[in-house]
Write a protein that holds these residues in place. Structure first.
Motif, PDB file in Angstrom:
ATOM      1  N   LEU A  88      32.368  -2.817  -6.135  1.00 30.11           N
ATOM      2  CA  LEU A  88      33.810  -3.065  -6.154  1.00 30.11           C
ATOM      3  C   LEU A  88      34.099  -4.444  -6.757  1.00 30.11           C
ATOM      4  N   TYR A  89      33.294  -5.431  -6.341  1.00 34.10           N
ATOM      5  CA  TYR A  89      33.461  -6.797  -6.854  1.00 34.10           C
ATOM      6  C   TYR A  89      33.355  -6.803  -8.379  1.00 34.10           C
ATOM      7  N   ASP A  90      32.321  -6.104  -8.913  1.00 35.45           N
ATOM      8  CA  ASP A  90      32.103  -6.085 -10.362  1.00 35.45           C
ATOM      9  C   ASP A  90      33.303  -5.493 -11.102  1.00 35.45           C
ATOM     10  N   LEU A  91      33.845  -4.392 -10.571  1.00 40.87           N
ATOM     11  CA  LEU A  91      34.987  -3.744 -11.233  1.00 40.87           C
ATOM     12  C   LEU A  91      36.242  -4.615 -11.172  1.00 40.87           C
ATOM     13  N   ILE A  92      36.465  -5.241 -10.008  1.00 38.80           N
ATOM     14  CA  ILE A  92      37.659  -6.086  -9.855  1.00 38.80           C
ATOM     15  C   ILE A  92      37.532  -7.332 -10.729  1.00 38.80           C
ATOM     16  N   ASP A  93      36.310  -7.853 -10.822  1.00 42.10           N
ATOM     17  CA  ASP A  93      36.081  -9.059 -11.628  1.00 42.10           C
ATOM     18  C   ASP A  93      36.428  -8.824 -13.094  1.00 42.10           C
ATOM     19  N   LEU A  94      36.207  -7.588 -13.564  1.00 47.00           N
ATOM     20  CA  LEU A  94      36.522  -7.254 -14.957  1.00 47.00           C
ATOM     21  C   LEU A  94      38.030  -7.323 -15.228  1.00 47.00           C
ATOM     22  N   LEU A  95      38.832  -7.257 -14.162  1.00 45.52           N
ATOM     23  CA  LEU A  95      40.294  -7.277 -14.326  1.00 45.52           C
ATOM     24  C   LEU A  95      40.857  -8.698 -14.427  1.00 45.52           C
ATOM     25  N   ASN A  96      39.973  -9.704 -14.262  1.00 43.97           N
ATOM     26  CA  ASN A  96      40.378 -11.116 -14.405  1.00 43.97           C
ATOM     27  C   ASN A  96      41.587 -11.513 -13.568  1.00 43.97           C
ATOM     28  N   THR A  97      41.560 -11.193 -12.285  1.00 45.86           N
ATOM     29  CA  THR A  97      42.703 -11.534 -11.425  1.00 45.86           C
ATOM     30  C   THR A  97      42.673 -12.996 -10.984  1.00 45.86           C
ATOM     31  N   GLY A  98      41.480 -13.597 -10.978  1.00 42.99           N
ATOM     32  CA  GLY A  98      41.346 -14.962 -10.453  1.00 42.99           C
ATOM     33  C   GLY A  98      41.183 -14.974  -8.947  1.00 42.99           C
ATOM     34  N   ASN A  99      41.260 -13.795  -8.322  1.00 42.25           N
ATOM     35  CA  ASN A  99      41.118 -13.697  -6.862  1.00 42.25           C
ATOM     36  C   ASN A  99      40.139 -12.592  -6.484  1.00 42.25           C
ATOM     37  N   THR A 100      39.084 -12.447  -7.282  1.00 44.12           N
ATOM     38  CA  THR A 100      38.138 -11.333  -7.086  1.00 44.12           C
ATOM     39  C   THR A 100      37.606 -11.250  -5.666  1.00 44.12           C
ATOM     40  N   GLN A 101      37.175 -12.398  -5.112  1.00 41.87           N
ATOM     41  CA  GLN A 101      36.574 -12.399  -3.773  1.00 41.87           C
ATOM     42  C   GLN A 101      37.540 -11.882  -2.726  1.00 41.87           C
ATOM     43  N   LYS A 102      38.758 -12.438  -2.734  1.00 40.35           N
ATOM     44  CA  LYS A 102      39.728 -12.071  -1.694  1.00 40.35           C
ATOM     45  C   LYS A 102      40.149 -10.616  -1.808  1.00 40.35           C
ATOM     46  N   ILE A 103      40.398 -10.166  -3.035  1.00 40.80           N
ATOM     47  CA  ILE A 103      40.842  -8.781  -3.232  1.00 40.80           C
ATOM     48  C   ILE A 103      39.735  -7.812  -2.833  1.00 40.80           C
ATOM     49  N   THR A 104      38.487  -8.152  -3.187  1.00 38.22           N
ATOM     50  CA  THR A 104      37.363  -7.293  -2.789  1.00 38.22           C
ATOM     51  C   THR A 104      37.316  -7.171  -1.274  1.00 38.22           C
ATOM     52  N   GLY A 105      37.440  -8.306  -0.587  1.00 40.61           N
ATOM     53  CA  GLY A 105      37.427  -8.297   0.886  1.00 40.61           C
ATOM     54  C   GLY A 105      38.543  -7.448   1.452  1.00 40.61           C
ATOM     55  N   MET A 106      39.742  -7.557   0.851  1.00 43.11           N
ATOM     56  CA  MET A 106      40.892  -6.788   1.334  1.00 43.11           C
ATOM     57  C   MET A 106      40.670  -5.280   1.157  1.00 43.11           C
ATOM     58  N   LEU A 107      40.173  -4.893  -0.017  1.00 41.63           N
ATOM     59  CA  LEU A 107      39.976  -3.461  -0.289  1.00 41.63           C
ATOM     60  C   LEU A 107      38.811  -2.885   0.504  1.00 41.63           C
ATOM     61  N   LEU A 108      37.839  -3.728   0.851  1.00 42.91           N
ATOM     62  CA  LEU A 108      36.697  -3.250   1.642  1.00 42.91           C
ATOM     63  C   LEU A 108      37.070  -2.955   3.090  1.00 42.91           C
ATOM     64  N   GLU A 109      38.268  -3.377   3.493  1.00 38.41           N
ATOM     65  CA  GLU A 109      38.706  -3.078   4.860  1.00 38.41           C
ATOM     66  C   GLU A 109      39.118  -1.607   5.015  1.00 38.41           C
ATOM     67  N   GLN A 110      39.255  -0.918   3.876  1.00 36.37           N
ATOM     68  CA  GLN A 110      39.589   0.508   3.938  1.00 36.37           C
ATOM     69  C   GLN A 110      38.357   1.314   4.350  1.00 36.37           C
ATOM     70  N   LYS A 111      38.567   2.606   4.656  1.00 37.08           N
ATOM     71  CA  LYS A 111      37.440   3.472   5.004  1.00 37.08           C
ATOM     72  C   LYS A 111      36.551   3.661   3.786  1.00 37.08           C
ATOM     73  N   LYS A 112      35.269   3.981   4.053  1.00 35.93           N
ATOM     74  CA  LYS A 112      34.293   4.116   2.970  1.00 35.93           C
ATOM     75  C   LYS A 112      34.731   5.137   1.920  1.00 35.93           C
ATOM     76  N   ASP A 113      35.302   6.276   2.375  1.00 36.03           N
ATOM     77  CA  ASP A 113      35.755   7.314   1.434  1.00 36.03           C
ATOM     78  C   ASP A 113      36.798   6.773   0.464  1.00 36.03           C
ATOM     79  N   ALA A 114      37.717   5.966   1.012  1.00 40.02           N
ATOM     80  CA  ALA A 114      38.779   5.396   0.179  1.00 40.02           C
ATOM     81  C   ALA A 114      38.200   4.436  -0.857  1.00 40.02           C
ATOM     82  N   VAL A 115      37.193   3.644  -0.430  1.00 39.70           N
ATOM     83  CA  VAL A 115      36.549   2.698  -1.354  1.00 39.70           C
ATOM     84  C   VAL A 115      35.822   3.461  -2.459  1.00 39.70           C
ATOM     85  N   LEU A 116      35.137   4.546  -2.079  1.00 36.17           N
ATOM     86  CA  LEU A 116      34.431   5.368  -3.075  1.00 36.17           C
ATOM     87  C   LEU A 116      35.409   5.953  -4.097  1.00 36.17           C
ATOM     88  N   ARG A 117      36.611   6.319  -3.625  1.00 37.09           N
ATOM     89  CA  ARG A 117      37.627   6.845  -4.549  1.00 37.09           C
ATOM     90  C   ARG A 117      38.043   5.763  -5.549  1.00 37.09           C
TER      91      ARG A 117
END
Length: 223
Positions: A88-117
Motif C-alpha cells: 500500500l505504501y509503495d502505491l500511495i508513494d507513487l501518487l506524490n501526496t507528501g503524506n505517504t506514511q500518514k495516509i498508509t496508516g489511515m488506510l491500514l485501519e480498514q479491514k484486510k479485505d478492504a485494503v486488498l480491494r
C-alpha cells in the motif's frame, strides 16, 4: 487506446522500455512492476517520471532482498499486515501526496479485505487517498508531517502528537515512553505515527526498557 491492456501486452511494452537502461535486470524488473494493478502499469507507461520512480523502488527491493520472491499478491487471505502495508505504501508513494506514511496508516485501519480491494483497484485507491488528504487538512495534520524535525517547533509538534497517542496505550508511563520514543530519528517517528501496529510494538519495547531499568536499581529504591 485508453483501455487498460492485458498483462502480456503491458509486459511486452514494459520490457521494451526498460531493456535499453537495465539490460540484465529487465526480466526481473518487468515481473515486479507487473505485480502492480494494471491501471497503474498503464499510467506508468504514459508517465516517464512515474515509471522511473517505480523502477527505482523495484531495483532497491531487488538489491536488498534478492533471495526473497516478490509475489505476495497470490494468496490474499494469508498476506500479513506488514506485507499489505508495504504494498500500500509503495502505491500511495507513487501518487506524490507528501503524506505517504500518514495516509498508509489511515488506510491500514480498514479491514484486510478492504485494503486488498485498494491494492487491486487504482481508481478506488486514488479516491481513498483524496479523502484521507482532505481529512488530514481538516485536522491540520499536514503541518506536523516531519520532513525536517531538526527544527525545535517540529520536534514539539511530533512530541505532542506522540504523547496523545501513547497516553491512550499506557497512561501511567506516557511521559517517559514519549521521551524515549522522541530519541528516534524523524523517519522512524513518522512511520510509528502512521502505523498503529508499529506504535504498539515501540511502546511495548519502551515500557519493558523502563521496567528493566527500574529493576536494576533495587538498592536505591530500598534506601
Amino acid at each position: 487506446m485508453d483501455n487498460i491492456e492485458d498483462v502480456d501486452t503491458l509486459g511486452e511494452k514494459l520490457y521494451n522500455v526498460l531493456h535499453p537502461k537495465y539490460t540484465d535486470m529487465t526480466p526481473k524488473l518487468t515481473g515486479m512492476l507487473l505485480e502492480l494493478p494494471a491501471s497503474v502499469v498503464n499510467e506508468m507507461l504514459q508517465d516517464e517520471a512515474l515509471l522511473n520512480k517505480a523502477t527505482e523502488r523495484a531495483l532497491n527491493a531487488l538489491t536488498s532482498s534478492d533471495s526473497e520472491g516478490v509475489s505476495q499478491t497470490d494468496d490474499g487471505a494469508s498476506v500479513s499486515s506488514d506485507s499489505l502495508g508495504e504494498q500500500l505504501y509503495d502505491l500511495i508513494d507513487l501518487l506524490n501526496t507528501g503524506n505517504t506514511q500518514k495516509i498508509t496508516g489511515m488506510l491500514l485501519e480498514q479491514k484486510k479485505d478492504a485494503v486488498l480491494r485498494l491494492l487491486s483497484n487504482q481508481t478506488l485507491l486514488e479516491e481513498q487517498v483524496k479523502i484521507a488528504l482532505k481529512t488530514l487538512k481538516e485536522q491540520g495534520e499536514e503541518v506536523t508531517d516531519v520532513s525536517d524535525s531538526s527544527e525545535p517547533e517540529e520536534v514539539e509538534n511530533i512530541g505532542e502528537a506522540l504523547f496523545s497517542v501513547v497516553q491512550q496505550l499506557d497512561p501511567a508511563h506516557c511521559a517517559d515512553i514519549t521521551g524515549m520514543l522522541l530519541e528516534m530519528d524523524s523517519g522512524t517517528l513518522q512511520q510509528i505515527l502512521a502505523n498503529r501496529t508499529m506504535l504498539e510494538v515501540a511502546v511495548k519495547k519502551a515500557k519493558s526498557a523502563l521496567e528493566s531499568a527500574a529493576s536494576q536499581r533495587p538498592l536505591e529504591m530500598s534506601k
